[in-house]
Write an enzyme that holds these catalytic residues in place. Structure first.
Site, mmCIF file in Angstrom:
data_model
loop_
_atom_site.group_PDB
_atom_site.id
_atom_site.type_symbol
_atom_site.label_atom_id
_atom_site.label_comp_id
_atom_site.label_asym_id
_atom_site.label_seq_id
_atom_site.Cartn_x
_atom_site.Cartn_y
_atom_site.Cartn_z
ATOM 1 N N ARG A 60 2.683 17.462 10.551
ATOM 2 C CA ARG A 60 2.883 16.081 10.102
ATOM 3 C C ARG A 60 3.410 16.033 8.675
ATOM 4 O O ARG A 60 4.245 15.166 8.342
ATOM 5 C CB ARG A 60 1.583 15.288 10.224
ATOM 6 C CG ARG A 60 1.764 13.802 9.981
ATOM 7 C CD ARG A 60 0.525 13.012 10.366
ATOM 8 N NE ARG A 60 -0.627 13.324 9.514
ATOM 9 C CZ ARG A 60 -1.824 12.764 9.657
ATOM 10 N NH1 ARG A 60 -2.043 11.885 10.620
ATOM 11 N NH2 ARG A 60 -2.826 13.091 8.848
ATOM 12 N N LYS A 92 2.817 9.859 6.013
ATOM 13 C CA LYS A 92 1.668 9.701 5.124
ATOM 14 C C LYS A 92 2.102 9.757 3.654
ATOM 15 O O LYS A 92 1.630 10.568 2.853
ATOM 16 C CB LYS A 92 0.626 10.783 5.434
ATOM 17 C CG LYS A 92 -0.796 10.358 5.174
ATOM 18 C CD LYS A 92 -1.779 11.316 5.821
ATOM 19 C CE LYS A 92 -3.215 10.986 5.464
ATOM 20 N NZ LYS A 92 -3.656 9.682 6.024
ATOM 21 N N GLU A 141 -2.480 -1.192 12.505
ATOM 22 C CA GLU A 141 -3.616 -0.326 12.191
ATOM 23 C C GLU A 141 -4.447 -0.923 11.074
ATOM 24 O O GLU A 141 -4.049 -1.893 10.429
ATOM 25 C CB GLU A 141 -3.157 1.086 11.846
ATOM 26 C CG GLU A 141 -2.211 1.210 10.674
ATOM 27 C CD GLU A 141 -1.802 2.664 10.445
ATOM 28 O OE1 GLU A 141 -2.565 3.399 9.791
ATOM 29 O OE2 GLU A 141 -0.724 3.072 10.917
#
Length: 402
Positions: free
Chosen positions: A145, A247, A283
């Site tokens: 990721r 992220k 989210e």
């Protein structure tokens, strides 16, 4: 204390993930100018991956367990012994890296991360088992990721092997800070940032990869108890074409205002809607969201604005193995209000049951055992048992450090 290169870890050969058909104290270390191998601990479950490591000459062995109040461990920074640092220059290749004492770092005021937010972070955990082994949970997923996020942010990224080796070094160097079994975990925070000086808007000429750790307890003060969310329809976390699916550090600064307002009103956190239709769930500030209706578990599909959470991915696999039907799709706020049960997932929270949702002044409460739904409890127990080595690792997700 001089640290130098503390640890050199052996490479891992990861076992392919598959779904099932059904579901001594550390050795004393002699301080010499040589590497001292550490005898490996026995594997507890056939799915684990073993990691061997050695300690280098300049390391002075600390006490076996840190002196902390493990019974009242919150989610905050605790200064540990050391951290990992590696650099990457114009050639795109990272240095081997080294362990240094935990503390402040020097950063140019015109660095890319300070001026233009060119930075990413990851989050994963290490757990201490009853036989004093240390387990990592799916570190390769975090490495992959980070590489995906780095590409989006025009940054070079450490290889998967480099990332995992650095994580292992950092955890073993701070082993005494891993909480006793059942008292918490060691939170691992890898950072990748543009540390080189840049004035005009452009990728930084130099990058720094850092890993530090901190022992943590529950993220929400409620623990495994229901949290209360408010649906935010004014502020948005991400937009199509943006960076909501990686992220990057800026994604988190942008939710602070809405989160601050919500907490001042007594809510635990904020649930965001999509920025286009303003009716589909995205989210929570730092968690993915799931709803349960009958034997069907639904979660918003990851399509560019939602972070592909590793705990989210794990919960989906665990739920499927237990016979639930799982749907990844658009989930409307109306479905949320009519759900039997709602829960959040994330590295920090693992699984967090939702006790109530407030939307446009309407509050909906979800029944359960003290507010904890049956499905939330079942999935939480199954996943944490795997993470802490209390159940057979039938998916090959844990990495055992020796």
């Amino acid at each position: 204390m001089k640290y130098g290169a503390l640890l050199a870890a052996a490479p891992l050969t990861a076992r392919p993930t598959r779904l099932p058909h059904s579901p001594p104290p550390p050795p004393s270390i002699q301080i010499q100018n040589r590497l001292c191998s550490i005898p490996s601990l026995p594997l507890k479950a056939r799915g684990m991956i073993r990691c061997e490591a050695s300690l280098a000459s300049d390391y002075t062995k600390p006490s076996e367990v840190a002196d902390l109040d493990w019974e009242n461990l919150g989610f905050g920074i605790v200064q540990t012994d050391s951290m990992y640092i590696a650099k990457c220059g114009h050639d795109g290749n990272f240095s081997e890296g080294e362990m240094v004492p935990f503390g402040p770092i020097a950063l140019n005021p015109s660095s890319g991360v300070l001026n233009y937010g060119q930075g990413l972070f990851e989050g994963l955990k290490a757990y201490r088992t009853t036989d004093d082994s240390i387990l990592l949970f799916r570190p390769e997923e975090n490495a992959l990721r980070m590489r995906t996020g780095a590409e989006r942010m025009c940054m070079p990224a450490p290889s998967v092997e480099h990332f995992m080796d650095a994580v292992k070094q950092t955890v073993l160097a701070n082993k005494r800070w891993v909480p006793p079994t059942g008292k918490g975990s060691l939170y691992i925070r890898p950072l990748l940032m543009g540390s080189g000086a840049v004035l005009g808007l452009a990728p930084a000429p130099e990058y720094t990869f850092i890993i530090f750790v901190s022992p943590v307890g529950n993220y929400f003060k409620e623990g495994l108890a229901p949290i209360n969310l408010i649906v935010e329809d004014k502020f948005h976390r991400a937009t199509p074409g943006g960076t909501g699916n990686v992220k990057t550090i800026g994604n988190y600064a942008s939710v602070l205002m809405a989160q601050k307002i919500a907490k001042e009103k007594g809510y635990s956190d904020v649930l965001y809607l999509d920025a286009v239709h303003k009716k589909y769930l995205e989210e929570v500030s730092s968690c993915n969201i799931f709803i349960v209706k009958g034997d069907v578990i639904s979660t918003p599909a990851v399509k560019g604005t939602i972070l592909p959470g590793i705990t989210r991915k794990s919960i989906i696999d665990v739920a499927l193995s237990k016979g639930f039907k799982v749907e990844e799709r658009l989930v409307s706020v109306d479905e949320l209000l009519e759900a039997d049960e709602v829960f959040c997932t994330g590295t920090a929270v693992v699984v967090s049951p939702v006790g109530s949702i407030t939307y446009q002044g309407k509050r909906v409460e979800y029944a359960g055992n003290k507010g904890v739904g049956v499905v939330s409890q079942q999935l939480y127990t199954s996943l944490t048992s795997l993470q802490m080595g209390q159940a057979e690792d039938w998916l090959g997700w844990t990495v055992q450090l020796s």
